[in-house]
Design an enzyme around this catalytic site. Sequence first.
Site, PDB file in Angstrom:
ATOM      1  N   CYS A 114       0.731  -1.536  -0.278  1.00  0.00           N
ATOM      2  CA  CYS A 114      -0.236  -0.003  -0.139  1.00  0.00           C
ATOM      3  C   CYS A 114       0.971   1.066  -0.358  1.00  0.00           C
ATOM      4  CB  CYS A 114      -0.407  -0.291   1.342  1.00  0.00           C
ATOM      5  SG  CYS A 114      -2.470  -1.876   1.396  1.00  0.00           S
ATOM      6  N   HIS A 250      -3.200   7.075   1.749  1.00  0.00           N
ATOM      7  CA  HIS A 250      -3.852   5.866   1.639  1.00  0.00           C
ATOM      8  C   HIS A 250      -4.697   5.250   1.734  1.00  0.00           C
ATOM      9  CE1 HIS A 250      -3.818   1.171   0.579  1.00  0.00           C
ATOM     10  NE2 HIS A 250      -3.886   1.525   1.983  1.00  0.00           N
ATOM     11  N   ASN A 280     -10.015  -0.040   0.035  1.00  0.00           N
ATOM     12  CA  ASN A 280      -8.743  -0.278   0.063  1.00  0.00           C
ATOM     13  C   ASN A 280      -7.585  -1.125  -1.488  1.00  0.00           C
ATOM     14  OD1 ASN A 280      -5.862  -0.467   0.418  1.00  0.00           O
ATOM     15  ND2 ASN A 280      -6.114  -1.513   2.532  1.00  0.00           N
TER      16      ASN A 280
HETATM   17  N1  ACO Z   1     -18.585  -8.371   8.872  1.00  0.00           N
HETATM   18  C1  ACO Z   1     -18.786  -8.553  10.434  1.00  0.00           C
HETATM   19  N2  ACO Z   1     -17.969  -8.952  10.992  1.00  0.00           N
HETATM   20  C2  ACO Z   1     -16.827  -8.072  10.675  1.00  0.00           C
HETATM   21  C3  ACO Z   1     -16.520  -8.500   9.351  1.00  0.00           C
HETATM   22  C4  ACO Z   1     -17.114  -8.449   8.651  1.00  0.00           C
HETATM   23  N3  ACO Z   1     -16.859  -7.940   7.078  1.00  0.00           N
HETATM   24  N4  ACO Z   1     -15.021  -8.812   9.697  1.00  0.00           N
HETATM   25  C5  ACO Z   1     -14.885  -9.012  11.105  1.00  0.00           C
HETATM   26  N5  ACO Z   1     -16.228  -9.358  11.830  1.00  0.00           N
HETATM   27  C6  ACO Z   1     -16.401  -9.506  12.992  1.00  0.00           C
HETATM   28  C7  ACO Z   1     -14.874 -10.137  13.793  1.00  0.00           C
HETATM   29  O1  ACO Z   1     -14.360 -11.989  13.249  1.00  0.00           O
HETATM   30  C8  ACO Z   1     -14.687 -10.265  15.315  1.00  0.00           C
HETATM   31  O2  ACO Z   1     -15.944 -11.029  15.855  1.00  0.00           O
HETATM   32  P1  ACO Z   1     -15.950 -11.522  17.439  1.00  0.00           P
HETATM   33  O3  ACO Z   1     -15.293  -9.869  18.063  1.00  0.00           O
HETATM   34  O4  ACO Z   1     -17.048 -12.282  17.141  1.00  0.00           O
HETATM   35  O5  ACO Z   1     -14.448 -12.938  17.110  1.00  0.00           O
HETATM   36  C9  ACO Z   1     -15.212  -8.381  15.204  1.00  0.00           C
HETATM   37  O6  ACO Z   1     -15.881  -8.910  14.192  1.00  0.00           O
HETATM   38  C10 ACO Z   1     -14.157  -7.451  15.236  1.00  0.00           C
HETATM   39  O7  ACO Z   1     -13.356  -7.813  14.496  1.00  0.00           O
HETATM   40  P2  ACO Z   1     -11.938  -7.312  14.507  1.00  0.00           P
HETATM   41  O8  ACO Z   1     -10.890  -8.102  13.773  1.00  0.00           O
HETATM   42  O9  ACO Z   1     -10.915  -6.480  15.984  1.00  0.00           O
HETATM   43  O10 ACO Z   1     -12.746  -5.639  13.688  1.00  0.00           O
HETATM   44  P3  ACO Z   1     -11.680  -3.927  14.087  1.00  0.00           P
HETATM   45  O11 ACO Z   1     -12.340  -3.047  14.902  1.00  0.00           O
HETATM   46  O12 ACO Z   1     -10.285  -4.028  13.793  1.00  0.00           O
HETATM   47  O13 ACO Z   1     -11.615  -3.774  12.320  1.00  0.00           O
HETATM   48  C11 ACO Z   1     -10.756  -3.513  10.377  1.00  0.00           C
HETATM   49  C12 ACO Z   1     -11.311  -4.454  11.324  1.00  0.00           C
HETATM   50  C13 ACO Z   1     -11.636  -3.037   9.737  1.00  0.00           C
HETATM   51  C14 ACO Z   1      -9.673  -4.886   8.942  1.00  0.00           C
HETATM   52  C15 ACO Z   1      -9.278  -2.610  11.074  1.00  0.00           C
HETATM   53  O14 ACO Z   1      -8.453  -3.254  11.765  1.00  0.00           O
HETATM   54  C16 ACO Z   1      -8.594  -1.935   9.874  1.00  0.00           C
HETATM   55  O15 ACO Z   1      -8.703  -1.955   9.214  1.00  0.00           O
HETATM   56  N6  ACO Z   1      -7.384  -2.198  10.031  1.00  0.00           N
HETATM   57  C17 ACO Z   1      -6.515  -1.738   9.363  1.00  0.00           C
HETATM   58  C18 ACO Z   1      -6.573  -2.410   7.837  1.00  0.00           C
HETATM   59  C19 ACO Z   1      -5.280  -1.911   7.127  1.00  0.00           C
HETATM   60  O16 ACO Z   1      -5.083  -0.726   7.472  1.00  0.00           O
HETATM   61  N7  ACO Z   1      -4.690  -2.324   6.102  1.00  0.00           N
HETATM   62  C20 ACO Z   1      -3.007  -1.863   5.543  1.00  0.00           C
HETATM   63  C21 ACO Z   1      -3.004  -1.456   4.272  1.00  0.00           C
HETATM   64  S1  ACO Z   1      -3.792  -2.821   3.753  1.00  0.00           S
HETATM   65  C22 ACO Z   1      -2.076  -3.034   2.657  1.00  0.00           C
HETATM   66  O17 ACO Z   1      -1.330  -3.114   3.238  1.00  0.00           O
HETATM   67  C23 ACO Z   1      -2.438  -5.049   1.655  1.00  0.00           C
END
Ligand code: ACO
Length: 323
Positions: A114, A250, A280
């Site tokens: 990214c 980004h 993304n």
């Molecule tokens: N729909 C519904 N529920 C979901 C989904 C979904 N799509 N995805 C995860 N959940 C659930 C999980 O199973 C979990 O449930 P549980 O508590 O029963 O186990 C709950 O939601 C919380 O999951 P988390 O992973 O803790 O959710 P979080 O609030 O952290 O959000 C996210 C996830 C959106 C991915 C966030 O962590 C994020 O944006 N992270 C950074 C991503 C990023 O910046 N990436 C870098 C660039 S990408 C690259 O370089 C290729």
Amino acid sequence: MPFTAAIVGSGIALPAHAVTNEELSKTVDTSDEWITERTGIRQRYVAAEGQYTSDLAAEAARNAIADAGLESGDIDLIIVATATPDLTFPATAAIVQAKLGVKQGAAFDVNAVCTGFVYALSIAEKFLISGQNKTAVIIGAETFSRILDWEDRRTCVLFGDGAGAFVMTRKTVEEAGDRTIKASHLRCDGSMVDLLYTDGGVSTTGKAGHVKMEGNKVFREAVDRISGAMVETAKIADIALSEVDWFVPHQANQRIIGGVVRKLGIDGDKVVATIGQHGNTSAASIPLAFHTARDDGRIKKGDLIMIEGMGGGLTWGAALFRF
Ligand code: ACO
């Protein structure tokens, strides 16, 4: 004669098909509410069968070259930032070169996931300043839909396909005036490979693998690292962040973008966010956001722009230029 580098055009390409959260929730256990609240994403584009990263890259490049008032024959450097190349080799940049009909100069890929577009811009600047090349097209292009596990709701809802390109030209300091690349700052910490990676590759499994991400751990790293790179870049250029007209981050998550705004105390109205419409798109997201904000009249010639990002590696970085 000292040279400098300027950005003189931009262009984008998106697949025809947009997949809404609503549509996705019919095949994956998720909801529009969850995706929108946690990420800000409302839809993402998905490449058609037979539409490759090089197709999107070449279309974005053609649009950027036309926007710059140039022709393909003027280009002597092509850098494609991608983590989803058409083939293991040759580089997608070589395939793009052929699609553009360019016969001269150099072409190669950069993989900083990214952060790839920030890396590509910084590299192209060095080639132009050295005098080695005259006119570069740098492209962020991805077909992340091809490396997603469409049954893994934690990752498949986040990413999309697309491409964006800048044309950069070598200019003398007098010719360019103030409209140059001012600074860039690139970083990597390979000790965090496990937070964001594909579970396959040429030398390991012989297959591309699928995106694996410890989303919340990546999230925790993001705000500090991105903010740090922005502060460092401003320091190199000897400007205050308040002087920046537009921040083009980004587009990984609206909450990360908001966290950076709060941490640095910058004006949120100066931040371009297109995550809602594109998702993304990894290396493509910064030029896609930049061009979208130009198209709707927000970014104008002469504006001071800061781009920044973080991605797999972990890599992160920022760059500053007057457009
Ligand atoms: N729909 C519904 N529920 C979901 C989904 C979904 N799509 N995805 C995860 N959940 C659930 C999980 O199973 C979990 O449930 P549980 O508590 O029963 O186990 C709950 O939601 C919380 O999951 P988390 O992973 O803790 O959710 P979080 O609030 O952290 O959000 C996210 C996830 C959106 C991915 C966030 O962590 C994020 O944006 N992270 C950074 C991503 C990023 O910046 N990436 C870098 C660039 S990408 C690259 O370089 C290729």
